[in-house]
Design an enzyme around this catalytic site. Structure first.
Site, short mmCIF file in Angstrom:
data_model
loop_
_atom_site.label_atom_id
_atom_site.label_comp_id
_atom_site.label_asym_id
_atom_site.label_seq_id
_atom_site.Cartn_x
_atom_site.Cartn_y
_atom_site.Cartn_z
N TYR A 46 0.86 -1.19 0.00
CA TYR A 46 0.00 0.00 0.00
C TYR A 46 0.89 1.23 0.00
O TYR A 46 1.90 1.27 0.71
CB TYR A 46 -0.90 0.03 1.24
CG TYR A 46 -2.35 -0.20 0.90
CD1 TYR A 46 -2.97 0.58 -0.06
CD2 TYR A 46 -3.10 -1.18 1.54
CE1 TYR A 46 -4.30 0.37 -0.39
CE2 TYR A 46 -4.42 -1.40 1.21
CZ TYR A 46 -5.02 -0.62 0.24
OH TYR A 46 -6.33 -0.82 -0.09
N GLU A 48 -0.50 4.93 -0.51
CA GLU A 48 -1.24 6.18 -0.77
C GLU A 48 -0.31 7.38 -0.69
O GLU A 48 0.52 7.47 0.21
CB GLU A 48 -2.36 6.39 0.25
CG GLU A 48 -3.66 5.73 -0.12
CD GLU A 48 -3.89 4.48 0.67
OE1 GLU A 48 -2.89 3.83 1.05
OE2 GLU A 48 -5.06 4.16 0.92
N ASP A 197 -6.97 12.33 -25.63
CA ASP A 197 -7.00 10.96 -25.12
C ASP A 197 -6.35 10.10 -26.20
O ASP A 197 -6.95 9.82 -27.24
CB ASP A 197 -8.46 10.55 -24.88
CG ASP A 197 -8.57 9.14 -24.32
OD1 ASP A 197 -7.61 8.35 -24.48
OD2 ASP A 197 -9.62 8.82 -23.74
N THR A 223 -4.23 5.06 -21.78
CA THR A 223 -4.07 3.78 -21.11
C THR A 223 -2.68 3.28 -21.48
O THR A 223 -2.05 3.81 -22.40
CB THR A 223 -5.13 2.75 -21.58
OG1 THR A 223 -5.13 2.73 -23.00
CG2 THR A 223 -6.50 3.07 -21.06
N LYS A 226 -2.68 -0.70 -24.57
CA LYS A 226 -3.11 -0.90 -25.97
C LYS A 226 -1.86 -0.95 -26.86
O LYS A 226 -1.07 -1.87 -26.72
CB LYS A 226 -4.10 0.20 -26.35
CG LYS A 226 -5.38 0.17 -25.51
CD LYS A 226 -6.43 1.12 -26.03
CE LYS A 226 -7.74 0.98 -25.29
NZ LYS A 226 -7.87 1.87 -24.11
N ARG A 232 -2.44 -3.24 -17.78
CA ARG A 232 -3.68 -2.46 -17.77
C ARG A 232 -3.54 -1.35 -16.75
O ARG A 232 -3.55 -1.59 -15.54
CB ARG A 232 -4.88 -3.35 -17.43
CG ARG A 232 -4.99 -4.60 -18.29
CD ARG A 232 -6.34 -5.25 -18.19
NE ARG A 232 -7.29 -4.52 -19.02
CZ ARG A 232 -7.40 -4.66 -20.33
NH1 ARG A 232 -6.62 -5.49 -20.99
NH2 ARG A 232 -8.29 -3.96 -21.00
N1 DSN Z 1 -12.56 -0.47 -24.36
C1 DSN Z 1 -11.64 0.37 -25.09
C2 DSN Z 1 -11.59 0.04 -26.53
O1 DSN Z 1 -11.81 -1.12 -26.87
O2 DSN Z 1 -11.32 0.88 -27.36
C3 DSN Z 1 -11.93 1.80 -24.87
O3 DSN Z 1 -12.00 2.05 -23.52
#
Ligand code: DSN
Length: 442
Positions: A46, A48, A197, A223, A226, A232
């Site tokens: 932890y 914080e 984004d 994120t 990807k 993640r």
């Molecule tokens: N779920 C993601 C996507 O597949 O593009 C977006 O958050």
């Protein structure tokens, strides 16, 4: 005692990922290093707070990890500030609202049906409930072939009329490059915060295969799992332009993430993000990003040659959006998704910009090349995959989504039964299985 139930499912998932081609454009294969660190001892901790300002003891190693992740993020994306604690993309975006807006303020983003994200102000999302959301779409079908799909005059009109405090640029289903400069010119006219984004294209940006929004926007969110190929998780970056607009913007983002929205950061994820950022800064990643785009083009060419209609006339990034209406009628995305899944080609049904069906029964499919490129597939393999997709789509030609909602469920069950017994489907599945075994997953 070993929990064999879950263990067996892990093995089944491994087999599924190995024996199929992952074409969902937001998915990828993280490296062994990334996955190992995710289950390291950092999972137990932890912490914080922020480095050197924690609410618990024993954080000397966590501090070092987080500082390394922050420095790597700043260097890779050329920004002066980074927060690497958001649990994922949606909390990261919510933190941007918390840092820049008050509830009820006007915000603006690309509509979900036109490829935007829920958190860019969709009405069922907290971002559309707590803020007054104005949504922009894309140009109408037919007007655009191989050109920017945004109608900047319309976006500008909406911005001047509504004076949003925050504008989002970025999408989950957009096949072309973003012209961040044009969005910035419009946002600057009303003094709005412009947030990019880049979740989908972060890896392409890091690898130099997509323009960076950093010179033009105030804030960047992404994120990390990807095209960036990490765990993640998510990051929020503040640009020089952002700090010029508000020198406290970094502090405000930090406060919004913790304690505004989250508790303890996931330190195992932070460590894995640091590794992914290191990997993305290596020369091999540049090649990887360029190959994603080449593969996307090759796959687009194969699909177009097979008679499919691609939104935007093709792909300039990692993603393809296919409108199936001309070949299978409205709402056919579900048939294509299910039949392709049966042969081991995983993608998702998706709305198309001028959708005539519904988000649950959309008329398109969305696919992309990040994961297959990680496995080492190139243009030749894309041609093979494209040809198999066309073969499967041809098998669907006699199916149409029933107009009456109450008839749909039974029709789809019947469709699935027929497809799973289809000899061609069985043959293609075996072909795909043999093909994928030549391309190991990390
Ligand atoms: N779920 C993601 C996507 O597949 O593009 C977006 O958050």
């Amino acid at each position: 005692m070993k929990d064999t139930q879950i263990y067996n499912l892990v093995k089944k998932e491994e087999k599924r990922q190995r024996e199929g081609v992952e074409l969902i454009p937001s998915e990828n294969y993280a490296s062994d290093h990334v996955r190992k660190v995710l289950s390291s001892y950092f999972v137990n901790k932890y912490s914080e707070g922020y480095p050197k300002k924690r609410y618990y003891g024993g954080n000397e190693n966590v501090d070092s990890v987080e500082l390394i992740a922050i420095e790597r993020a700043k260097k890779l994306f050329r920004v002066p500030f980074a927060n690497v604690q958001p649990y994922s993309g949606s909390p990261a975006n919510l933190a941007v609202y918390l840092a820049t807006c008050k509830p009820g303020d006007v915000i603006m983003g690309q509509a979900l049906v036109a490829g935007g994200h829920l958190t860019h102000g969709h009405n069922v999302s907290a971002t559309g409930i707590f803020y007054k959301s104005i949504q922009y779409g894309l140009k109408k079908e037919g007007v655009y072939e191989n050109q920017d799909l945004f109608d900047y005059e319309e976006i500008r009109r909406l911005v001047i009329e509504n004076k949003p405090k925050l504008i989002w640029v970025g999408a989950t289903a957009y096949p072309l490059k973003f012209d961040y400069k044009k969005f910035a010119e419009i946002a600057d006219e009303v003094g709005a915060y412009l947030a990019a984004d880049i979740a989908h294209v972060a890896g392409l940006i890091a690898g130099g295969s997509h323009p960076s929004p950093v010179p033009y926007v105030h804030i960047v969110t992404t994120t990390t799992h990807k095209t960036l190929r990490g765990p993640r998780g998510a990051m929020i970056l503040v640009t020089e332009k952002g700090l010029k607009k508000d020198p406290d913007l970094g502090d405000k983002i930090n406060k919004a993430v913790f304690p505004g929205l989250q508790g303890g950061p996931h330190d195992n994820t932070t460590a894995a993000i640091a590794i992914a950022l290191y990997e993305a800064s290596q020369p091999a990643f540049k090649k990887y990003a360029a190959q994603i785009v080449k593969n996307s083009r090759a796959l687009s060419d194969a699909l177009i040659k097979g008679g499919l209609k691609l939104i935007g006339g093709g792909s300039e990034n990692h993603l393809l959006l296919v409108n199936l209406t001309n070949v299978l009628g409205p709402g056919a995305g579900i048939f294509a998704q299910k039949a392709l899944d049966m042969v081991g080609l995983t993608l998702n049904k998706n709305t198309v910009p001028d959708e005539t069906s519904s988000p649950f029964y959309p008329s398109g499919i969305r696919l992309g090349t990040p994961a297959s490129t990680t496995r080492g597939m190139k243009e030749k393999e894309m041609k093979f995959i494209g040809a198999r997709i066309i073969e499967v789509v041809k098998l669907l030609s006699s199916y149409r989504l029933p107009e009456k909602r109450e008839d749909r469920k039974a029709y789809i069950v019947k469709f699935e039964k027929e497809m799973s017994g289809n000899q061609k489907i069985k043959r293609i599945k075996e072909e795909i299985r043999k093909f994928t075994l030549r391309f190991p997953i990390p």
